[in-house]
Scaffold this active site. Structure first.
Site, PDB file in Angstrom:
ATOM      1  N   ASN A  10       0.861  -1.187   0.000  1.00  0.00           N
ATOM      2  CA  ASN A  10       0.000   0.000   0.000  1.00  0.00           C
ATOM      3  C   ASN A  10       0.895   1.234   0.000  1.00  0.00           C
ATOM      4  O   ASN A  10       1.471   1.578   1.026  1.00  0.00           O
ATOM      5  CB  ASN A  10      -0.902  -0.030   1.239  1.00  0.00           C
ATOM      6  CG  ASN A  10      -1.737   1.235   1.377  1.00  0.00           C
ATOM      7  OD1 ASN A  10      -1.808   2.046   0.440  1.00  0.00           O
ATOM      8  ND2 ASN A  10      -2.358   1.424   2.529  1.00  0.00           N
ATOM      9  N   LYS A  12       0.091   4.247  -0.224  1.00  0.00           N
ATOM     10  CA  LYS A  12      -0.540   5.437   0.360  1.00  0.00           C
ATOM     11  C   LYS A  12      -0.329   6.635  -0.593  1.00  0.00           C
ATOM     12  O   LYS A  12      -0.281   6.423  -1.808  1.00  0.00           O
ATOM     13  CB  LYS A  12      -0.019   5.686   1.778  1.00  0.00           C
ATOM     14  CG  LYS A  12      -0.143   4.398   2.630  1.00  0.00           C
ATOM     15  CD  LYS A  12       0.077   4.589   4.093  1.00  0.00           C
ATOM     16  CE  LYS A  12      -0.092   3.244   4.800  1.00  0.00           C
ATOM     17  NZ  LYS A  12      -0.010   3.341   6.264  1.00  0.00           N
ATOM     18  N   HIS A 102      -9.428   1.414   5.045  1.00  0.00           N
ATOM     19  CA  HIS A 102      -8.123   1.561   5.709  1.00  0.00           C
ATOM     20  C   HIS A 102      -8.290   2.472   6.926  1.00  0.00           C
ATOM     21  O   HIS A 102      -9.102   3.402   6.908  1.00  0.00           O
ATOM     22  CB  HIS A 102      -7.096   2.144   4.731  1.00  0.00           C
ATOM     23  CG  HIS A 102      -5.699   2.063   5.280  1.00  0.00           C
ATOM     24  ND1 HIS A 102      -5.207   2.989   6.166  1.00  0.00           N
ATOM     25  CD2 HIS A 102      -4.725   1.138   5.118  1.00  0.00           C
ATOM     26  CE1 HIS A 102      -3.966   2.638   6.507  1.00  0.00           C
ATOM     27  NE2 HIS A 102      -3.652   1.525   5.882  1.00  0.00           N
ATOM     28  N   GLU A 104      -6.648   4.860   7.931  1.00  0.00           N
ATOM     29  CA  GLU A 104      -6.462   6.286   7.643  1.00  0.00           C
ATOM     30  C   GLU A 104      -7.729   6.893   7.041  1.00  0.00           C
ATOM     31  O   GLU A 104      -8.030   8.065   7.255  1.00  0.00           O
ATOM     32  CB  GLU A 104      -5.229   6.462   6.737  1.00  0.00           C
ATOM     33  CG  GLU A 104      -3.942   6.193   7.530  1.00  0.00           C
ATOM     34  CD  GLU A 104      -2.804   5.589   6.742  1.00  0.00           C
ATOM     35  OE1 GLU A 104      -2.805   5.663   5.503  1.00  0.00           O
ATOM     36  OE2 GLU A 104      -1.892   5.018   7.385  1.00  0.00           O
ATOM     37  N   GLU A 174      -5.154  -4.773  10.631  1.00  0.00           N
ATOM     38  CA  GLU A 174      -4.095  -3.794  10.852  1.00  0.00           C
ATOM     39  C   GLU A 174      -4.323  -3.076  12.182  1.00  0.00           C
ATOM     40  O   GLU A 174      -5.141  -2.147  12.259  1.00  0.00           O
ATOM     41  CB  GLU A 174      -4.090  -2.748   9.733  1.00  0.00           C
ATOM     42  CG  GLU A 174      -3.803  -3.319   8.353  1.00  0.00           C
ATOM     43  CD  GLU A 174      -3.226  -2.265   7.416  1.00  0.00           C
ATOM     44  OE1 GLU A 174      -2.171  -2.536   6.836  1.00  0.00           O
ATOM     45  OE2 GLU A 174      -3.802  -1.173   7.292  1.00  0.00           O
ATOM     46  N   GLY A 180       2.949   2.369  10.745  1.00  0.00           N
ATOM     47  CA  GLY A 180       3.888   3.476  10.560  1.00  0.00           C
ATOM     48  C   GLY A 180       4.630   3.863  11.825  1.00  0.00           C
ATOM     49  O   GLY A 180       5.264   4.914  11.888  1.00  0.00           O
ATOM     50  N   SER A 220       3.849  -2.127  10.146  1.00  0.00           N
ATOM     51  CA  SER A 220       5.309  -2.181  10.294  1.00  0.00           C
ATOM     52  C   SER A 220       5.909  -3.510   9.845  1.00  0.00           C
ATOM     53  O   SER A 220       6.892  -3.982  10.426  1.00  0.00           O
ATOM     54  CB  SER A 220       5.719  -1.841  11.737  1.00  0.00           C
ATOM     55  OG  SER A 220       5.305  -0.531  12.072  1.00  0.00           O
TER      56      SER A 220
HETATM   57  P1  13P Z   1       3.313   0.458   7.604  1.00  0.00           P
HETATM   58  O1  13P Z   1       3.767  -0.852   6.991  1.00  0.00           O
HETATM   59  O2  13P Z   1       4.034   1.644   7.089  1.00  0.00           O
HETATM   60  O3  13P Z   1       3.251   0.360   9.096  1.00  0.00           O
HETATM   61  O4  13P Z   1       1.792   0.660   7.098  1.00  0.00           O
HETATM   62  C1  13P Z   1       0.877  -0.363   7.258  1.00  0.00           C
HETATM   63  C2  13P Z   1      -0.351  -0.016   6.494  1.00  0.00           C
HETATM   64  O5  13P Z   1      -1.117   0.847   6.892  1.00  0.00           O
HETATM   65  C3  13P Z   1      -0.602  -0.729   5.231  1.00  0.00           C
HETATM   66  O6  13P Z   1      -1.876  -0.482   4.767  1.00  0.00           O
END
Ligand code: 13P
Length: 258
Positions: A10, A12, A102, A104, A174, A180, A220
């Site tokens: 992803n 983003k 997601h 976010e 997740e 992150g 992560s």
């Molecule tokens: P990270 O791997 O950067 O922690 O992000 C995970 C994520 O939100 C994937 O959709």
């Protein structure tokens, strides 16, 4: 039933369409160097809308062993929804996967389980596969309520789907506190919740759907920790954020999961 793991990067809101084709090309080289066998683990890039056409052209033109996807979709079919992208528009670009819900999107755009459910239904109706995200925030985890909390989300996002539809989709667990942050859930944490999700699918949609549905862990994930997470029986892949922006690192993640 053997489930093929899905490793989805992803991106983003990173990489313009020029940078996107560069990364996909490098990823394909790194996978070829590592003797990647797509039958053992599926690799996908989940890219910004503006990158999709370029990524499609490259992957299809060069017959690269990669799938591609989008990060969101509208719950509407068409019409006066300025800024939105419909499921049919994505299907027309041969998109395979669409991430919905997601954390976010939930946090910054107020997306609810009901809205995410509506989006997932549009993705399925257009012939694509939704990757539906669930996961708890740190406060819920600290209170020890993460399993029932995630199962309530799962119930909401899968509402009204048939057992066949559920068996064919992807659920991404997740934990928000691990996204992150560098704070990765332990393999046991991932297994606890992924196993509970599969148990919920079994009790609600039946054994066949439960055996078929792919459940990813996200948060992560890196080449250094993917193998121990993937070793857990109910983890069928990973949704990878930051580490997927580095072609060699993401290739290692895929190869270690095959
Ligand atoms: P990270 O791997 O950067 O922690 O992000 C995970 C994520 O939100 C994937 O959709």
């Amino acid at each position: 039933m053997a489930r093929t793991p899905l490793l989805a990067g992803n991106w983003k809101m990173n990489l313009n369409h020029v940078e996107a084709t560069g990364l996909v090309q490098k990823l394909a080289w790194s996978l070829a160097d590592g003797r990647y066998e797509p039958a053992k683990a599926e690799a996908a890039v989940i890219v910004p809308f503006t990158d999709i056409r370029s990524v499609q052209t490259l992957i299809e033109g060069d017959k690269l062993p990669l799938k591609f996807g989008a990060q969101d979709v509208s719950e509407h079919d068409s019409g006066a929804y300025t800024g939105e992208i419909s499921a049919d528009m994505l299907a027309k670009l041969n998109v395979s996967y669409v991430v919905v819900g997601h954390s976010e999107r939930r946090e910054y755009h107020g997306e609810t389980d009901a809205l995410i459910n509506a989006k997932a239904k549009k993705v399925i109706a257009a012939g694509m596969t939704p990757i539906i995200c669930v996961g708890e925030v740190l406060e819920i985890r600290k209170e020890g309520r993460h399993v029932p909390y995630v199962l309530t989300q799962t119930e909401g996002v899968l509402d009204g789907l048939t057992p066949e539809q559920v068996g064919a989709l992807v659920i991404a667990y997740e934990p928000v506190w691990a996204i992150g942050t560098g704070e990765v859930a332990t393999p046991e944490d991932a297994q606890e919740v992924c196993g509970a999700i599969r148990g919920y699918v079994e009790s609600t949609f039946g054994a066949e759907a439960a055996a078929a549905v792919r459940i990813q862990y996200g948060g992560s994930v890196k080449a250094s920790n993917v193998a121990e997470i993937m070793a857990k029986p109910d983890v069928d892949g990973a949704l990878v954020g930051g580490a997927s922006l580095n072609a060699e690192e993401f290739a290692r993640i895929v190869l270690l999961s095959a």
